[in-house]
Each structure stands twice: as structure tokens, then as C-alpha cells.
Write a protein that holds these residues in place. Structure first.
Motif, PDB file in Angstrom:
ATOM      1  N   GLY A   1       1.540   5.087   5.711  1.00 25.52           N
ATOM      2  CA  GLY A   1       1.431   5.274   6.965  1.00 25.52           C
ATOM      3  C   GLY A   1       0.352   6.618   7.465  1.00 25.52           C
ATOM      4  O   GLY A   1       0.928   7.443   8.438  1.00 25.52           O
ATOM      5  N   LEU A   2      -0.639   6.798   6.694  1.00 26.36           N
ATOM      6  CA  LEU A   2      -1.640   7.571   7.052  1.00 26.36           C
ATOM      7  C   LEU A   2      -3.085   6.827   7.467  1.00 26.36           C
ATOM      8  O   LEU A   2      -3.118   5.684   7.080  1.00 26.36           O
ATOM      9  N   MET A   3      -3.935   7.514   7.874  1.00 23.44           N
ATOM     10  CA  MET A   3      -5.271   7.184   8.153  1.00 23.44           C
ATOM     11  C   MET A   3      -5.892   6.339   7.344  1.00 23.44           C
ATOM     12  O   MET A   3      -6.326   5.078   7.320  1.00 23.44           O
ATOM     13  N   ARG A   4      -5.963   6.925   6.030  1.00 21.44           N
ATOM     14  CA  ARG A   4      -6.569   6.233   4.831  1.00 21.44           C
ATOM     15  C   ARG A   4      -5.814   4.869   4.482  1.00 21.44           C
ATOM     16  O   ARG A   4      -6.293   3.752   4.125  1.00 21.44           O
ATOM     17  N   SER A   5      -4.487   4.904   4.294  1.00 19.87           N
ATOM     18  CA  SER A   5      -3.752   3.522   4.264  1.00 19.87           C
ATOM     19  C   SER A   5      -3.906   2.660   5.276  1.00 19.87           C
ATOM     20  O   SER A   5      -3.826   1.329   5.185  1.00 19.87           O
ATOM     21  N   GLY A   6      -4.183   3.059   6.703  1.00 22.66           N
ATOM     22  CA  GLY A   6      -4.151   2.191   7.587  1.00 22.66           C
ATOM     23  C   GLY A   6      -5.628   1.484   7.660  1.00 22.66           C
ATOM     24  O   GLY A   6      -5.731   0.386   7.728  1.00 22.66           O
ATOM     25  N   VAL A   7      -6.689   2.244   7.141  1.00 21.35           N
ATOM     26  CA  VAL A   7      -7.933   1.780   6.887  1.00 21.35           C
ATOM     27  C   VAL A   7      -7.938   0.544   5.832  1.00 21.35           C
ATOM     28  O   VAL A   7      -8.516  -0.422   5.923  1.00 21.35           O
ATOM     29  N   MET A   8      -7.063   0.976   4.773  1.00 25.48           N
ATOM     30  CA  MET A   8      -6.892  -0.208   3.790  1.00 25.48           C
ATOM     31  C   MET A   8      -6.227  -1.258   4.316  1.00 25.48           C
ATOM     32  O   MET A   8      -6.627  -2.442   3.903  1.00 25.48           O
ATOM     33  N   ALA A   9      -4.995  -1.261   5.010  1.00 23.01           N
ATOM     34  CA  ALA A   9      -4.486  -2.112   5.541  1.00 23.01           C
ATOM     35  C   ALA A   9      -5.483  -3.038   6.572  1.00 23.01           C
ATOM     36  O   ALA A   9      -5.492  -4.321   6.651  1.00 23.01           O
ATOM     37  N   ALA A  10      -6.193  -2.597   7.207  1.00 24.62           N
ATOM     38  CA  ALA A  10      -7.248  -3.115   8.169  1.00 24.62           C
ATOM     39  C   ALA A  10      -8.081  -3.849   7.524  1.00 24.62           C
ATOM     40  O   ALA A  10      -8.621  -4.975   7.750  1.00 24.62           O
ATOM     41  N   ALA A  11      -8.517  -3.287   6.330  1.00 29.27           N
ATOM     42  CA  ALA A  11      -9.570  -4.031   5.405  1.00 29.27           C
ATOM     43  C   ALA A  11      -9.253  -5.325   4.899  1.00 29.27           C
ATOM     44  O   ALA A  11      -9.980  -6.225   4.701  1.00 29.27           O
TER      45      ALA A  11
ATOM     46  N   ILE B   1       0.877  -1.246   0.055  1.00 23.57           N
ATOM     47  CA  ILE B   1       0.056  -0.039  -0.020  1.00 23.57           C
ATOM     48  C   ILE B   1       0.729   1.237  -0.095  1.00 23.57           C
ATOM     49  O   ILE B   1       1.602   1.526   1.145  1.00 23.57           O
ATOM     50  N   LYS B   2       0.930   1.897  -1.272  1.00 24.67           N
ATOM     51  CA  LYS B   2       1.733   3.082  -1.329  1.00 24.67           C
ATOM     52  C   LYS B   2       1.022   3.916  -2.298  1.00 24.67           C
ATOM     53  O   LYS B   2       1.729   3.911  -3.576  1.00 24.67           O
ATOM     54  N   PRO B   3       0.200   4.781  -2.082  1.00 28.22           N
ATOM     55  CA  PRO B   3      -0.657   5.287  -3.107  1.00 28.22           C
ATOM     56  C   PRO B   3       0.243   6.593  -3.833  1.00 28.22           C
ATOM     57  O   PRO B   3      -0.105   6.906  -5.012  1.00 28.22           O
ATOM     58  N   SER B   4       0.916   7.399  -2.804  1.00 25.22           N
ATOM     59  CA  SER B   4       1.517   8.665  -3.426  1.00 25.22           C
ATOM     60  C   SER B   4       2.641   8.696  -2.604  1.00 25.22           C
ATOM     61  O   SER B   4       3.151   8.170  -1.356  1.00 25.22           O
ATOM     62  N   ALA B   5       3.429   9.802  -2.846  1.00 24.72           N
ATOM     63  CA  ALA B   5       3.406  10.666  -3.881  1.00 24.72           C
ATOM     64  C   ALA B   5       4.364  10.105  -5.015  1.00 24.72           C
ATOM     65  O   ALA B   5       5.041   9.186  -4.771  1.00 24.72           O
TER      66      ALA B   5
ATOM     67  N   GLY C   1      -2.831   7.336  13.490  1.00 21.14           N
ATOM     68  CA  GLY C   1      -3.292   6.059  14.205  1.00 21.14           C
ATOM     69  C   GLY C   1      -3.278   4.954  13.080  1.00 21.14           C
ATOM     70  O   GLY C   1      -3.559   3.940  13.513  1.00 21.14           O
ATOM     71  N   SER C   2      -2.456   4.967  11.960  1.00 26.63           N
ATOM     72  CA  SER C   2      -2.341   3.961  10.946  1.00 26.63           C
ATOM     73  C   SER C   2      -1.595   2.952  11.523  1.00 26.63           C
ATOM     74  O   SER C   2      -1.632   1.858  11.233  1.00 26.63           O
ATOM     75  N   GLY C   3      -0.630   3.207  12.385  1.00 27.60           N
ATOM     76  CA  GLY C   3       0.247   2.256  13.148  1.00 27.60           C
ATOM     77  C   GLY C   3      -0.673   1.320  13.861  1.00 27.60           C
ATOM     78  O   GLY C   3      -0.144   0.101  13.853  1.00 27.60           O
TER      79      GLY C   3
ATOM     80  N   THR D   1      -6.005   0.640  -7.898  1.00 31.43           N
ATOM     81  CA  THR D   1      -6.246   2.103  -7.873  1.00 31.43           C
ATOM     82  C   THR D   1      -7.050   2.837  -6.913  1.00 31.43           C
ATOM     83  O   THR D   1      -8.219   2.294  -6.525  1.00 31.43           O
ATOM     84  N   PHE D   2      -6.418   3.875  -6.370  1.00 36.29           N
ATOM     85  CA  PHE D   2      -7.113   4.926  -5.279  1.00 36.29           C
ATOM     86  C   PHE D   2      -7.302   6.216  -5.717  1.00 36.29           C
ATOM     87  O   PHE D   2      -6.479   6.632  -6.055  1.00 36.29           O
ATOM     88  N   HIS D   3      -8.696   6.548  -5.557  1.00 35.37           N
ATOM     89  CA  HIS D   3      -9.113   8.049  -5.829  1.00 35.37           C
ATOM     90  C   HIS D   3      -8.975   8.838  -4.686  1.00 35.37           C
ATOM     91  O   HIS D   3      -9.828   8.753  -3.845  1.00 35.37           O
ATOM     92  N   ARG D   4      -7.964   9.667  -4.734  1.00 37.83           N
ATOM     93  CA  ARG D   4      -7.615  10.594  -3.623  1.00 37.83           C
ATOM     94  C   ARG D   4      -8.900  11.354  -3.301  1.00 37.83           C
ATOM     95  O   ARG D   4      -9.185  11.692  -2.031  1.00 37.83           O
TER      96      ARG D   4
END
Length: 361
Positions: free
Chosen positions: A100-110, A20-24, A125-127, A70-73
Motif C-alpha cells: 500500500g505504498l507508491m512503489r507497490s502501487g506502481v508495481m500493481a499497475a505495471a 506484492i508485499k516487499p517488507s518489513a 496514491g497506491s489505492g 525480488t525488489f531492491h529498495r
């Protein structure tokens, strides 16, 4: 003592991996060398990369990537939920959250993967969604080294980092055609940057490039996104006045990511602010002159000793402030302090080395 990644992997059958590495742009480029290490450690696993749709070309066609999500920011809630369902349905065994941001943390948890790995730079809180945080990945560690810690934990840290961005025959032919009428040496210039505190003044780019073109001959190609078109046009006009006998080509806003990669891999050098194109060029083996004002060349600079990294010397240098904290005469003093002479000398040194290697070959 908590389990290491290596010890946890000994107890896990890994069939499907998500990165999970959407950007930049620059961050994704610096994390790409992780892929060959993952493939070497897990030759039969299916590897999926989750990335911003605007950057998806960076990983599409990569020999170590089986699937791209793909992720649409700025997408809708429906689009995000569809992404989360896709992550869950793939039944990943191993997940790396390199954002390491909230959105990527939600993705990881999902994913509900049995092993989810993050970095010490995680925030928002992504950690909490990861089972393991890799040591040696805090913000004092150079960005590339943070990602390369994965390769080291997988037992492949001694291999040579490899940045692969696949381009088609059409992309390569386009880049070759663009350069066909550009006498060498060819200098690519990226005068833009997302932060105002990273944007070295366009007139200084023009002074340095004009002086180099008069001394070395050759051509200049201006690159950037469509949002950087105004500054690119200003630079184009200045260069045509400063170096009227040289070829000046403005391709800002006219390149896809793969076309940009094909072009950057063919020019002689790149003069650029600290930006994504800087890392893309460096990753593809093109030497760069990188300008650092509010960021640090030690933390954010590209890997390798073939580059010339020039940093401002004001007291607040490398503060990583997107907006200058100073008012009055101190406002954006980092941009003022970094003068054209130092940058010209760096670019001249780099071109001397480049031309000497060419003649030796």
C-alpha cells in the motif's frame, strides 16, 4: 454497492496470482498465512511473491509459492524497470497489493491485471491502482486481521492460520548444533528495533534476563542483525557479569533468515521488543514476551493467547511515533515507565507454563 472480491472472482479465470508485499520482516511474516488460503482457493494457479531481496528467504521454498520476484529498495532505476517488465510479462490475472505504498502501487499497475486488490491502509496514491479495496482493513484493525481478510473473502477464513518458513537440513543442523551446549530453558533475546521509540533500554533487558537465569537456570541467546551488534555486545557483557554461571551466546549478525527461523523454532521463549523476530518466533509457534512502548499490543501484537505482551502505561503510549515528540524529562518516558519488574513477572509466568507443559508431556 460495489462488487465484493468473491463476486468479482466468479467472473474471472485465475491462472496467475501476484502478492506484492516487499517488507518489513514482521509484516511479511504476518501475511504469510494468506498463502495456504490462496492455494486452497486456486489449487492450479501460479503464485508469485514480490519481496525485498533482503527478505526473500522468507518465501523461497514455500510450498504455495511458485515464483519469487525480488525488489531492491535502494536499487537503480534500471533494476526497478526490469522488475516492472517482469511483472508485466507474467500476465497476472489477480494481484494483491499488501504494502500500500507508491512503489507497490506502481508495481500493481505495471501488471495490468484485470483484478488488483488493496487494503484500506494504502497511502501515497497506491489505492488508485487497485480495482477493489477490502473492507475491514483500516489501521484500527490488528495487522494480522487485515491480511487474513483475504482468506475470509476467499471462503477460507475458518481455517487455522499457518505460517510456513521452510528451512533446509543444513539450517536445522546448524540451529541444533548452536543449542547443543546450551542448557535449558533457552531464552532468545532480541534487544534491537528499527525505531528508537521501540528500543527498551539494554540494561533493563540485562536485569530481567539475569534475574530469570538465576531463578530458572538455563541459557540466553542474543539475536539481531549486524546493525544491532553494538547493543548486543553491551547486553552480552552485562549478562556475563549478572549471570556468570549461565551460558550466554551472542549470534547477532551471524544468522541468515532461515537460520534465524530454525533457531527461533527451537528455543523455549523469546524476550523481544516489538519487531520482526517477535512475529517470526510467534508465527513458528514459539511463545514470546513482547515489549510495547510506542506501538499497541492489540494492533501490532502477534496472534495467539500463549504470549505475554507488556505495554507501557504512559499517556502517549501506542502513538506510533518513530521519534519521541517530548523533550526534557518527558523524553522517551515510555521506555522509563516500563520497568524490569513487570517484564520479569511476564517472562517468569511464560517460563512456568512452558516448563509445566514439558513436564506434563
Amino acid at each position: 454497492m460495489p462488487d465484493s472480491l468473491a463476486s468479482r472472482l466468479e467472473r474471472l479465470t485465475v491462472r496467475r496470482i501476484a502478492v506484492i508485499k516487499p517488507s518489513a520482516l514482521g509484516d511479511v511474516v504476518q501475511s504469510l498465512p494468506v498463502l495456504p488460503a490462496l492455494r486452497a482457493r486456486f489449487p492450479e494457479a501460479l503464485i508469485t511473491w514480490v519481496i525485498n531481496h533482503e527478505l526473500s528467504q522468507l518465501v523461497e521454498g514455500h510450498p504455495c509459492v511458485n515464483d519469487v520476484l525480488t525488489f531492491h529498495r535502494r536499487g537503480t532505476a534500471k533494476q526497478f524497470l526490469r522488475l516492472l517488465r517482469g511483472l508485466r510479462e507474467r500476465e497476472f490475472d489477480l494481484v494483491f497489493d499488501l504494502q500500500g505504498l507508491m512503489r507497490s502501487g506502481v508495481m500493481a499497475a505495471a501488471t495490468r491485471a484485470p483484478l488488483r486488490v488493496g487494503l484500506e491502509t494504502s497511502r501515497e496514491g497506491s489505492g488508485w491502482t487497485c480495482h477493489l479495496t477490502l473492507p475491514g482493513t483500516d489501521r484500527t484493525v490488528p495487522a494480522f486481521r487485515r491480511y487474513w481478510r483475504i482468506a475470509e473473502e476467499l471462503g477460507h477464513g475458518d481455517s487455522s492460520p499457518l505460517t510456513i518458513v521452510t528451512t533446509s537440513d543444513t539450517d536445522d543442523r546448524w540451529a541444533t548444533e548452536q543449542l547443543a551446549t546450551c542448557p535449558g530453558p533457552v531464552i532468545a533475546i532480541h534487544p534491537g528495533a528499527r525505531w528508537i521509540t521501540k528500543r527498551w533500554p539494554v540494561e533493563k533487558f540485562a536485569v530481567v534476563t539475569g534475574k530469570v537465569l538465576r531463578q530458572f537456570g538455563g541459557s540466553a541467546i542474543i539475536l539481531g542483525s549486524s546493525s544491532e551488534a553494538p547493543v548486543a555486545r553491551e547486553l552480552e557483557e552485562l549478562l556475563k557479569a549478572f549471570a556468570p554461571r549461565n551460558t550466554i551466546r551472542n549470534l547477532t549478525g551471524q544468522t541468515s533468515i532461515k537460520q534465524l527461523a530454525a533457531l527461533l523454532s527451537r528455543v523455549d521463549t523469546v524476550l523481544t521488543n516489538d519487531s520482526g523476530p517477535m512475529h517470526l518466533a510467534a508465527g513458528l509457534g514459539t511463545p514470546v514476551v513482547g515489549l510495547f512502548t510506542c506501538t499497541s499490543p492489540l494492533i501490532s501484537g502477534p496472534l495467539g493467547d500463549q504470549h505475554e505482551l507488556v505495554a507501557t502505561q504512559v499517556s502517549c503510549a501506542a502513538s506510533y511515533k518513530k521519534i519521541c515528540p517530548h523533550a526534557g524529562c518527558g523524553h522517551l518516558c515510555c521506555l522509563d515507565e516500563l520497568g524490569p519488574d513487570r517484564v520479569f513477572q511476564a517472562l517468569a509466568r511464560l517460563l512456568d507454563r512452558t516448563l509445566a507443559k514439558r513436564h506434563a508431556a
